[in-house]
Design an enzyme around this catalytic site. Structure first.
Site, mmCIF file in Angstrom:
data_model
loop_
_atom_site.group_PDB
_atom_site.id
_atom_site.type_symbol
_atom_site.label_atom_id
_atom_site.label_comp_id
_atom_site.label_asym_id
_atom_site.label_seq_id
_atom_site.Cartn_x
_atom_site.Cartn_y
_atom_site.Cartn_z
ATOM 1 N N ASP A 171 0.859 -1.197 0.187
ATOM 2 C CA ASP A 171 -0.059 0.050 0.054
ATOM 3 C C ASP A 171 1.072 1.397 0.130
ATOM 4 O OD1 ASP A 171 -1.709 2.025 0.561
ATOM 5 O OD2 ASP A 171 -2.375 1.302 2.420
ATOM 6 N N LYS A 201 2.812 11.307 -2.962
ATOM 7 C CA LYS A 201 2.102 10.701 -4.077
ATOM 8 C C LYS A 201 1.027 11.829 -4.668
ATOM 9 C CE LYS A 201 -1.684 7.142 -3.406
ATOM 10 N NZ LYS A 201 -2.088 6.265 -2.452
ATOM 11 N N ASP A 232 -13.068 5.224 1.857
ATOM 12 C CA ASP A 232 -11.514 5.248 2.208
ATOM 13 C C ASP A 232 -10.941 6.946 2.332
ATOM 14 O OD1 ASP A 232 -8.741 5.498 2.292
ATOM 15 O OD2 ASP A 232 -8.471 3.917 0.800
#
Ligand code: ADP
Ligand code: MG
Length: 620
Positions: free
Chosen positions: A25, A85, A207
Site C-alpha cells: 500500500d 503521492k 477510504d
C-alpha cells in the site's frame, strides 16, 4: 499478469513451488507491505517492530526514510519530502496546493524537487520508499521476492498509474498488477467469499487517508462481484483536516502569516492533536510559543466542510450506481483518518448504519494487496480467491474472423456472460467455438485460447438454431466456455485455466495494439461484416436457384448470374464501397426472383385451399 491458457478439461493445476509475492500500500502518508504466511495475510514490521512506514524521505545528511526522516520536516522542510503521492504523474501546472518545496521543470513537465541530494522526481522518491519496503520484506521473509502488487486510488489516471509502475520498476520490483485500493479492501474483508448469499449485496468502501478520498460501491450478485461506481477526490484527506486545524489556530491566535518552518510546526502539532482526539475528548495543541485547547465538538465543527465534501461525493456515487441508501448493506472504513470519531459519526449518520472497521483501517489495503499478489504469482489454493478483474477482453470468433467480446477487459470477476449465436448455413449441424483474448477486432490479432466443436445441432434453416454460449470466469480465475443448442439441448464445453507466464511486455503490447489499431480495426470489421453479409446473400440465392430456377426466363437468369459473378469478383478485393454496390445490384434481381417465387408459392397454396377455410383461419 494473469492470462488464460488452455488445459485439458478436468486436469488439476500442476504442482509448483511456492513463490513469494508481496502487497504494497503505497500511501500518501504511510506505506506498508504485507505477505501471505501460512494462509494468512500479515503486515510486515521493520526491525524496530513498526508496521507503518511514513512516506517521507529526507534528502540530506544522513539520508533518512520514514520515522527517521520525520524530525527533518520541521528542521529542513525543503529537503524532506512528504506526501509525494500527490505529485505523482502531475505536471508543474497541476500542482496548486501549498507546499514548501522548490520544484524545477517546465510547466507541462513532471517536476523535480530540488534537494541536497540533487533533483529528485516524484517517481524517484516513490521508488526510494518502495525500496525500503522491499528490503524490509526480504529481511523478514528471508527469500527473494518474486512479485508485487501495488495499490493505487481507483481514480488515478493513466499518468499517475504509469508513474507508480515506473517507481516500482525503479525499485527493482516485478509488478504483478496495480490494484485499486477499494478492491484490495474488499478482498481483505473477504467480501468476494460471500458467494453463498442468495440475495444481492451492495457495499460502500469509504477510504479517507492522508491526502486522498476514495469511495466505491461494490455489488455481489449470485456470487458475482462487480464494481458499480467509484468516485473520490485527489485532494481530500487527513492532511486537509490538519490544514483546517492550522487555519482555525491561526484565527484563534490572530496570526496572519506563517513562515515555512512555522507552518510545518503547526501542521505537526495539528496532526498530533487530531490523532489524540480519536482516543481523548479534549487535547492540547502544542504550538511553538502557544497553547491551545481543542475538544471533539470544536474539531467536528472545524472539519465539517471536509466531512460535508466527502458525504456529497458519497451521494454522487450512490446516484451513479442507481442505488438508494437502503440498498447499501455495509459500509467499510479504510484509511487512517476514519479513526477520527467525527468521521465515523458523519458516515454512520449519512448511511444510517454502523460502518465496518474490524480490520485495522491502516492495514486493510495492504492485506488485500498481499492476498491478490499471492494469487497472481500462482499460489492458488483449492479455496476460491478473487482475481479482481480480467486483464484482457474475452470473446469468440464469429464469421469473417471477427471477435465478438463477451467479457470486456477490467470486468470484475467471478463473472458469467451469456449470448445467443446462430447458424450460418442451412442444415448446419456443427459449430466451431473459438475462444480468444485481446482488444483487437480481428481474431488473427488476438490470442487464441482454445476451440471446441458443438456437434449434433438439428438441421435447420440458417439463422434458426439458437446456440447459447456462456463464458464463466470463476473466483479462482478459471474460464469455462460452454455452448448449448436450446431446442435439442446438445451441449459442449471447454475449461481454460489461468497461467501467470505472460510477460508484462506481451500484456502491454496486446493492450497498446488495441488502442493503436482501434480506427483501423473498425475499418477492417466493417469490411469483414460487409463480406459476410454478401456471402450470406450469395448462399441464399444459390439455395433459391436450386429450388426454383425454372421459374425464371432465360434473360432474367442471365441478369442474375451476371450480378452474382460481379459480386463474387468484388469479394476478392478490399473495396467496401464496390462490394456494397455489387450487393445492391444483386439484390435488385434476387428480390425480383424472390417475389416471383413468393407469388408462385401463394398460387400453389391457394389452389389447395377452399376460400371459406382461408377466411376462417384469418378471422380466428
Ligand atoms: P494514506 O493512505 O493516504 O497514506 P493513511 O490511510 O495512512 O493515508 O492515513 C493517514 C492519515 O490518517 C493521516 O492524516 C493521519 O493523521 C490520520 N490518522 C492516523 N491515525 C489517526 C488517528 N488515530 N486518528 C485520526 N487520524 C489518524
Ligand atoms: Mg491509504
Amino acid at each position: 499478469m494473469a492470462l488464460l491458457q488452455i488445459a485439458e478439461p478436468g486436469q488439476s493445476s500442476a504442482p509448483h513451488e511456492h513463490r513469494i509475492a508481496i502487497g504494497i500500500d503505497l500511501g500518501t502518508t504511510h506505506s506498508l507491505v504485507a505477505t501471505m504466511r501460512s494462509g494468512q495475510a500479515k503486515v510486515l514490521p521493520d526491525e524496530q517492530g513498526r508496521v507503518l512506514l511514513p512516506s517521507i524521505v529526507y534528502y540530506g545528511a544522513p539520508l533518512s526514510y520514514g520515522e527517521e526522516a520525520k524530525p527533518f520536516i520541521t528542521q529542513d522542510p525543503k529537503n524532506t519530502i512528504v506526501s509525494v503521492k500527490r505529485f505523482m504523474g502531475r505536471s508543474q501546472a497541476d500542482i496548486k496546493f501549498q507546499h514548501p518545496y522548490e520544484l524545477v521543470g517546465e510547466a507541462n513537465e513532471m517536476p523535480a524537487f530540488q534537494t541536497h541530494a540533487g533533483a529528485k522526481t516524484p517517481v524517484e522518491i516513490s521508488a526510494d520508499i518502495l525500496k525500503q519496503l522491499k528490503i524490509r520484506a526480504e529481511k523478514s521473509i528471508e527469500q527473494p521476492i518474486n512479485g508485487a502488487v501495488i495499490t493505487v486510488p481507483a481514480y488515478f489516471d493513466e499518468a499517475q498509474r504509469q508513474a507508480t509502475r515506473d517507481a516500482a520498476q525503479l525499485a527493482g520490483l516485478n509488478v504483478l498488477r496495480l490494484l485499486n485500493e477499494p478492491t484490495a479492501a474488499a478482498v481483505a474483508y473477504g467480501l468476494d467469499q460471500e458467494s453463498t448469499l442468495t440475495t444481492d449485496r451492495n457495499y460502500v468502501i469509504y477510504d479517507l487517508g492522508g491526502g486522498t478520498f476514495d469511495v466505491s460501491i461494490l455489488r455481489f450478485s449470485k456470487g458475482v462481484f462487480e464494481v458499480l461506481a467509484t468516485g473520490g477526490h485527489t485532494a481530500l484527506g487527513g492532511d486537509d483536516l490538519d490544514r483546517l486545524i492550522v487555519k482555525w489556530a491561526k484565527q484563534q491566535l490572530n496570526i496572519d502569516t506563517l513562515s515555512d518552518i512555522e507552518y510545518a510546526h503547526f501542521m505537526v502539532a495539528a496532526r498530533r492533536a487530531k490523532e489524540q482526539l480519536s482516543d481523548a475528548a479534549s487535547v492540547e495543541l502544542e504550538l511553538p510559543n502557544h497553547q491551545l485547547a481543542l475538544d471533539r465538538p470544536t474539531f467536528e465543527r472545524i472539519i465539517q466542510v471536509a466531512l460535508d465534501h466527502s458525504i456529497s461525493v458519497c451521494k454522487r456515487v450512490i446516484r451513479d450506481a442507481k442505488l438508494e441508501l437502503t440498498d447499501i448493506h455495509n459500509v467499510v472504513l479504510v484509511g487512517g483518518s476514519t479513526r477520527s470519531y467525527a468521521v465515523q459519526q458523519a458516515v454512520a449518520r449519512f448511511f444510517e448504519q454502523t460502518p465496518l472497521c474490524s480490520i485495522n483501517p491502516d492495514e486493510v489495503v495492504a492485506i488485500g494487496a498481499a492476498i491478490t499478489a499471492d494469487q497472481l504469482i500462482g499460489n492458488i489454493k483449492d479455496g476460491s480467491l478473487l482475481l479482481d478483474v480480467t486483464p484482457l477482453s474475452l470473446g469468440l470468433e464469429t464469421m469473417g474472423g471477427l471477435v465478438e467480446r463477451l467479457i470486456s477487459r477490467n470486468t470484475a470477476i467471478p463473472v458469467a456472460r451469456r449470448q445467443e449465436f446462430t447458424t450460418y448455413q442451412d442444415g448446419q449441424t456443427a459449430m466451431l467455438i473459438h475462444v480468444v483474448q485481446g482488444e483487437r477486432d480481428l481474431v488473427e490479432h488476438c490470442r487464441s485460447l482454445g476451440r471446441f466443436v458443438l456437434h449434433g445441432i438439428p438441421p435447420m434453416t440458417a439463422g434458426q438454431a439458437r446456440i447459447e454460449v456462456t463464458f464463466q470466469v470463476d473466483a479462482d480465475g478459471l474460464l469455462a466456455v460452454s455452448a448449448k443448442e436450446t431446442t435439442s439441448g446438445v451441449e459442449a464445453r471447454i475449461d481454460i485455466k489461468p497461467s501467470y507466464g505472460l510477460a508484462d511486455q506481451d500484456m502491454q503490447r496486446l493492450l497498446l495494439e488495441g488502442f493503436e489499431y482501434a480506427a483501423q480495426d473498425k475499418e477492417l470489421r466493417h469490411l469483414q461484416e460487409t463480406k459476410v453479409e454478401a456471402q450470406r446473400e450469395l448462399e441464399a440465392l444459390e439455395q433459391a436457384l436450386k429450388a426454383d430456377q425454372h421459374l425464371l426466363e432465360a434473360s432474367q437468369l442471365d441478369a442474375l448470374e451476371n450480378a452474382r459473378t460481379a459480386l463474387q469478383a468484388q469479394l476478392e478485393t478490399q473495396d467496401i464501397k464496390a462490394i456494397e454496390q455489387a450487393v445492391e445490384q444483386l439484390k435488385i434481381y434476387s428480390d425480383a426472383f424472390a417475389a416471383i417465387r413468393m407469388n408462385r408459392h401463394i398460387d400453389h397454396a391457394l389452389k389447395g385451399t377452399k376460400l371459406d377455410d382461408w377466411s376462417n383461419s384469418t378471422s380466428e
